[in-house]
Design a protein around this motif. Structure first.
Motif, mmCIF file in Angstrom:
data_model
loop_
_atom_site.group_PDB
_atom_site.id
_atom_site.type_symbol
_atom_site.label_atom_id
_atom_site.label_comp_id
_atom_site.label_asym_id
_atom_site.label_seq_id
_atom_site.Cartn_x
_atom_site.Cartn_y
_atom_site.Cartn_z
ATOM 1 N N ILE A 1 -8.962 50.277 -4.481
ATOM 2 C CA ILE A 1 -8.988 50.640 -5.898
ATOM 3 C C ILE A 1 -10.243 50.080 -6.567
ATOM 4 O O ILE A 1 -10.834 50.693 -7.453
ATOM 5 C CB ILE A 1 -7.723 50.105 -6.615
ATOM 6 N N PHE A 2 -10.674 48.893 -6.113
ATOM 7 C CA PHE A 2 -11.813 48.228 -6.739
ATOM 8 C C PHE A 2 -13.142 48.555 -6.062
ATOM 9 O O PHE A 2 -14.178 48.003 -6.442
ATOM 10 C CB PHE A 2 -11.600 46.709 -6.733
ATOM 11 N N ARG B 1 -11.344 49.113 -15.915
ATOM 12 C CA ARG B 1 -10.967 47.933 -15.126
ATOM 13 C C ARG B 1 -9.492 47.600 -15.326
ATOM 14 O O ARG B 1 -8.790 47.272 -14.364
ATOM 15 C CB ARG B 1 -11.830 46.743 -15.563
ATOM 16 N N GLN C 1 0.420 47.195 -4.721
ATOM 17 C CA GLN C 1 0.747 46.018 -3.905
ATOM 18 C C GLN C 1 2.245 45.722 -3.948
ATOM 19 O O GLN C 1 2.823 45.285 -2.947
ATOM 20 C CB GLN C 1 -0.043 44.799 -4.387
ATOM 21 N N LYS D 1 -7.369 49.936 -13.287
ATOM 22 C CA LYS D 1 -7.463 49.624 -11.860
ATOM 23 C C LYS D 1 -6.612 48.417 -11.510
ATOM 24 O O LYS D 1 -5.955 48.396 -10.465
ATOM 25 C CB LYS D 1 -8.917 49.375 -11.473
ATOM 26 N N VAL D 2 -6.631 47.411 -12.377
ATOM 27 C CA VAL D 2 -5.811 46.217 -12.144
ATOM 28 C C VAL D 2 -4.336 46.589 -12.133
ATOM 29 O O VAL D 2 -3.561 46.133 -11.275
ATOM 30 C CB VAL D 2 -6.085 45.141 -13.216
ATOM 31 N N HIS E 1 -3.551 48.417 -9.005
ATOM 32 C CA HIS E 1 -3.588 47.479 -7.878
ATOM 33 C C HIS E 1 -2.262 46.752 -7.712
ATOM 34 O O HIS E 1 -1.696 46.726 -6.610
ATOM 35 C CB HIS E 1 -4.717 46.465 -8.072
ATOM 36 N N TRP E 2 -1.744 46.165 -8.808
ATOM 37 C CA TRP E 2 -0.518 45.395 -8.644
ATOM 38 C C TRP E 2 0.702 46.288 -8.433
ATOM 39 O O TRP E 2 1.661 45.893 -7.758
ATOM 40 C CB TRP E 2 -0.308 44.402 -9.787
ATOM 41 N N GLU F 1 -5.038 51.181 0.046
ATOM 42 C CA GLU F 1 -5.419 51.858 -1.191
ATOM 43 C C GLU F 1 -5.423 50.891 -2.364
ATOM 44 O O GLU F 1 -6.245 51.025 -3.288
ATOM 45 C CB GLU F 1 -4.474 53.026 -1.468
ATOM 46 N N ALA F 2 -4.525 49.930 -2.356
ATOM 47 C CA ALA F 2 -4.498 48.928 -3.425
ATOM 48 C C ALA F 2 -5.781 48.112 -3.439
ATOM 49 O O ALA F 2 -6.304 47.764 -4.509
ATOM 50 C CB ALA F 2 -3.298 48.000 -3.247
ATOM 51 N N ILE F 3 -6.310 47.818 -2.247
ATOM 52 C CA ILE F 3 -7.557 47.058 -2.147
ATOM 53 C C ILE F 3 -8.757 47.922 -2.511
ATOM 54 O O ILE F 3 -9.660 47.497 -3.237
ATOM 55 C CB ILE F 3 -7.716 46.481 -0.729
ATOM 56 N N SER G 1 -12.984 54.098 -4.304
ATOM 57 C CA SER G 1 -11.775 54.047 -5.116
ATOM 58 C C SER G 1 -11.295 55.441 -5.488
ATOM 59 O O SER G 1 -12.086 56.321 -5.822
ATOM 60 C CB SER G 1 -12.039 53.245 -6.395
#
Length: 225
Positions: A64-65, A77, A88, A80-81, A84-85, A60-62, A70
């Motif tokens: 996201i983009f 953006r 992760q 989303k970043v 993502h982190w 799901e973290a990947i 997503s």
């Protein structure tokens, strides 16, 4: 007209493939948890945490983009970043909990460590994704890379590419887990094949997304940090 129709068909297929990736990941986790019975033993936390962390949260973290897949498609953006982190970080934490659980379990039962392909690949994967996550911090603070005269687009391509390697390592490790005594003794044939198909599908889908993403970055003009 034909081009518009073809684009719509391709977009629909990408959407369905992405939806399948989400479903496969969730199904894989549910099946693993059902077999492992969380809390039934110290060992049970190994497959539980690894399947959740590497099989679902990391995916799901990947995704996201992903433009089509997503869960935060309408988000900015920046959001989303951040997601993502955070995902992760959760994925990495779960991987380490699962890793500590199996190591501790082997110590308590005086069993040998890292003698199988699954154990060896698992060790490599945990170390690798930890290093990858550490280097990923550079994208949160790109100014720190100025001393090496790197460009932002370079960092993004490197991070996406090496991140893909980490995800494939995780998938291969989980595939080898299907041949462990735990899975062979507790999973029936249908569950075993469903798990294999789910893992392979997730790997192929992420490979396609990262390939498209890196191609997009490489096509853009390089902008110095």
């Amino acid at each position: 007209m034909r081009t518009d129709k073809s684009d719509k068909i391709l977009a629909c297929l990408r959407l369905l493939c992405g939806l399948a990736a989400h479903i496969f990941a969730l199904a894989y986790v549910i099946m693993t948890w059902y077999i492992a019975s969380p809390g039934s033993s110290l060992f049970s936390w190994h497959p539980v945490c690894m399947s959740l962390g590497l099989g679902l949260v990391m995916l799901e973290a990947i995704l996201i983009f992903s433009p089509e897949s997503s869960l935060l498609a309408a988000a900015s953006r920046k959001s989303k970043v951040r997601a993502h982190w955070i995902l992760q970080s959760i994925s990495l934490a779960l991987a380490w909990v699962g890793f500590v659980a199996i190591v501790t379990n082997k110590i308590l039962h005086q069993s040998s460590h890292f003698r199988s392909w699954h154990g060896t690949l698992g060790l490599i994967t945990v170390i690798y994704i930890t290093m990858q996550a550490s280097f990923g911090i550079l994208l949160l603070y790109p100014g720190a890379a100025k001393r090496w005269n790197w460009k932002l687009v370079q960092l993004k391509v490197y991070h996406a590419t090496f991140g893909l390697v980490g995800f494939i390592l995780a998938i291969v490790t989980m595939v080898t887990a299907l041949y462990s005594n735990f899975m062979l003794n507790n999973a029936d044939t249908a569950v075993w094949w469903w798990s294999l198909i789910a893992l392979v599908w997730m790997a192929l889908f992420v490979m396609n997304q990262v390939s498209n993403t890196t191609s997009h970055y490489m096509a853009r003009p390089s902008v110095p940090l």
